[in-house]
Design a protein around this motif. Structure first.
Motif, PDB file in Angstrom:
ATOM      1  N   TYR A 131       0.670  -1.137  -0.196  1.00 50.45           N
ATOM      2  CA  TYR A 131       0.014  -0.019  -0.273  1.00 50.45           C
ATOM      3  C   TYR A 131       0.747   1.178   0.116  1.00 50.45           C
ATOM      4  O   TYR A 131       1.776   1.415   0.708  1.00 50.45           O
ATOM      5  CB  TYR A 131      -0.905   0.004   1.183  1.00 50.45           C
ATOM      6  N   GLY A 132       0.601   2.195  -1.039  1.00 43.57           N
ATOM      7  CA  GLY A 132       1.047   3.382  -1.051  1.00 43.57           C
ATOM      8  C   GLY A 132       1.186   4.457  -0.003  1.00 43.57           C
ATOM      9  O   GLY A 132       2.018   5.347   0.191  1.00 43.57           O
TER      10      GLY A 132
ATOM     11  N   PRO B 235       9.185  12.022  -8.243  1.00 46.38           N
ATOM     12  CA  PRO B 235       8.232  11.070  -7.459  1.00 46.38           C
ATOM     13  C   PRO B 235       9.341  10.178  -6.562  1.00 46.38           C
ATOM     14  O   PRO B 235      10.156   9.739  -6.821  1.00 46.38           O
ATOM     15  CB  PRO B 235       7.509  10.304  -8.286  1.00 46.38           C
ATOM     16  N   GLY B 236       9.032  10.038  -5.205  1.00 44.13           N
ATOM     17  CA  GLY B 236       9.660   9.264  -4.179  1.00 44.13           C
ATOM     18  C   GLY B 236      10.892  10.000  -3.556  1.00 44.13           C
ATOM     19  O   GLY B 236      11.464   9.687  -2.862  1.00 44.13           O
TER      20      GLY B 236
ATOM     21  N   PHE C 178       8.235  18.991   1.583  1.00 41.26           N
ATOM     22  CA  PHE C 178       7.316  18.020   1.205  1.00 41.26           C
ATOM     23  C   PHE C 178       7.813  16.931   0.518  1.00 41.26           C
ATOM     24  O   PHE C 178       8.762  16.980  -0.280  1.00 41.26           O
ATOM     25  CB  PHE C 178       5.864  18.418   0.439  1.00 41.26           C
ATOM     26  N   THR C 179       7.240  15.483   0.495  1.00 39.29           N
ATOM     27  CA  THR C 179       7.820  14.472  -0.325  1.00 39.29           C
ATOM     28  C   THR C 179       6.804  14.272  -1.387  1.00 39.29           C
ATOM     29  O   THR C 179       5.719  14.290  -1.176  1.00 39.29           O
ATOM     30  CB  THR C 179       7.849  13.268   0.333  1.00 39.29           C
ATOM     31  N   PHE C 180       7.218  14.208  -2.369  1.00 40.88           N
ATOM     32  CA  PHE C 180       6.347  14.013  -3.832  1.00 40.88           C
ATOM     33  C   PHE C 180       6.211  12.412  -4.141  1.00 40.88           C
ATOM     34  O   PHE C 180       7.183  11.702  -4.104  1.00 40.88           O
ATOM     35  CB  PHE C 180       7.032  14.736  -4.926  1.00 40.88           C
ATOM     36  N   LYS C 181       5.172  12.162  -4.213  1.00 44.20           N
ATOM     37  CA  LYS C 181       4.793  10.705  -4.431  1.00 44.20           C
ATOM     38  C   LYS C 181       3.842  10.390  -5.636  1.00 44.20           C
ATOM     39  O   LYS C 181       3.020  11.127  -5.744  1.00 44.20           O
ATOM     40  CB  LYS C 181       4.191   9.981  -3.092  1.00 44.20           C
TER      41      LYS C 181
END
Length: 175
Positions: free
Chosen positions: A85-86, A126-127, A135-138
């Motif tokens: 799960y993401g 992403p990642g 922020f973290t970009f997913k």
């Protein structure tokens, strides 16, 4: 229909009172109480979320092992959930998470443009986490908002029908 009519239990030789804080144990116990007797492994997902939030937004292998011990389940079963799960992260994250859906409905309605926009404007792929840790970009699988795609999850709030400009307003509003 399930092929298993009893949970796969593994009794760990660990003192459960030494796992987590008393508040986290009480919260996990409240989650366990929502499931039928003998099926405490069903609380794995909410327990992972609870422990991840308490650990600053990510899970270590040790924390996952502790969850497995607390829920009397195989460690690998917890790893399978956490890696499938993401919403679970296995490395430190930025202060916020910006997750862009990459499922077909969102792709057809512009999520790929959103992804490229974030990459070029904020210098993060992403990642990755922005250099300032903001922020973290997913890029994530379906956020379940196909009707009003493209969908983006910022922290724990869903946003739909976004353009690059409206996504900028959300990101720029992050502390």
């Amino acid at each position: 229909m399930s092929f298993r009519n009893v949970p796969l239990a593994v009794i760990h030789d660990r003192d459960k009172s030494a796992l987590f804080t008393s508040e986290i144990r009480a919260a996990i116990d409240a989650l366990i109480a929502k499931y039928p007797s003998g099926w405490k492994q069903s609380a794995a997902m909410p327990a992972l979320t609870l422990v991840q939030d308490a650990n600053g937004g990510w899970l270590t292998r040790e924390l996952m092992d502790d969850i497995a011990a607390y829920l009397d389940m195989p460690e690998v079963s917890v790893y399978e959930v956490a890696t499938f799960y993401g919403m679970y992260d296995l490395e430190p994250q930025g202060k916020h998470k910006v997750c862009v859906c990459n499922s077909i409905s969102c792709l057809l309605r512009g999520s790929e443009d959103l992804i490229h926009h974030v990459e070029s404007k904020y210098g993060v792929h992403p990642g990755e986490t922005t250099a300032d840790g903001r922020f973290t970009f997913k890029e994530v699988e379906c956020l379940g908002a196909c009707r009003d795609a493209p969908a983006v999850l910022v922290d724990k709030t869903y946003h739909e029908n976004l353009s690059p400009e409206s996504l900028d307003k959300l990101i720029d509003g992050l502390e």
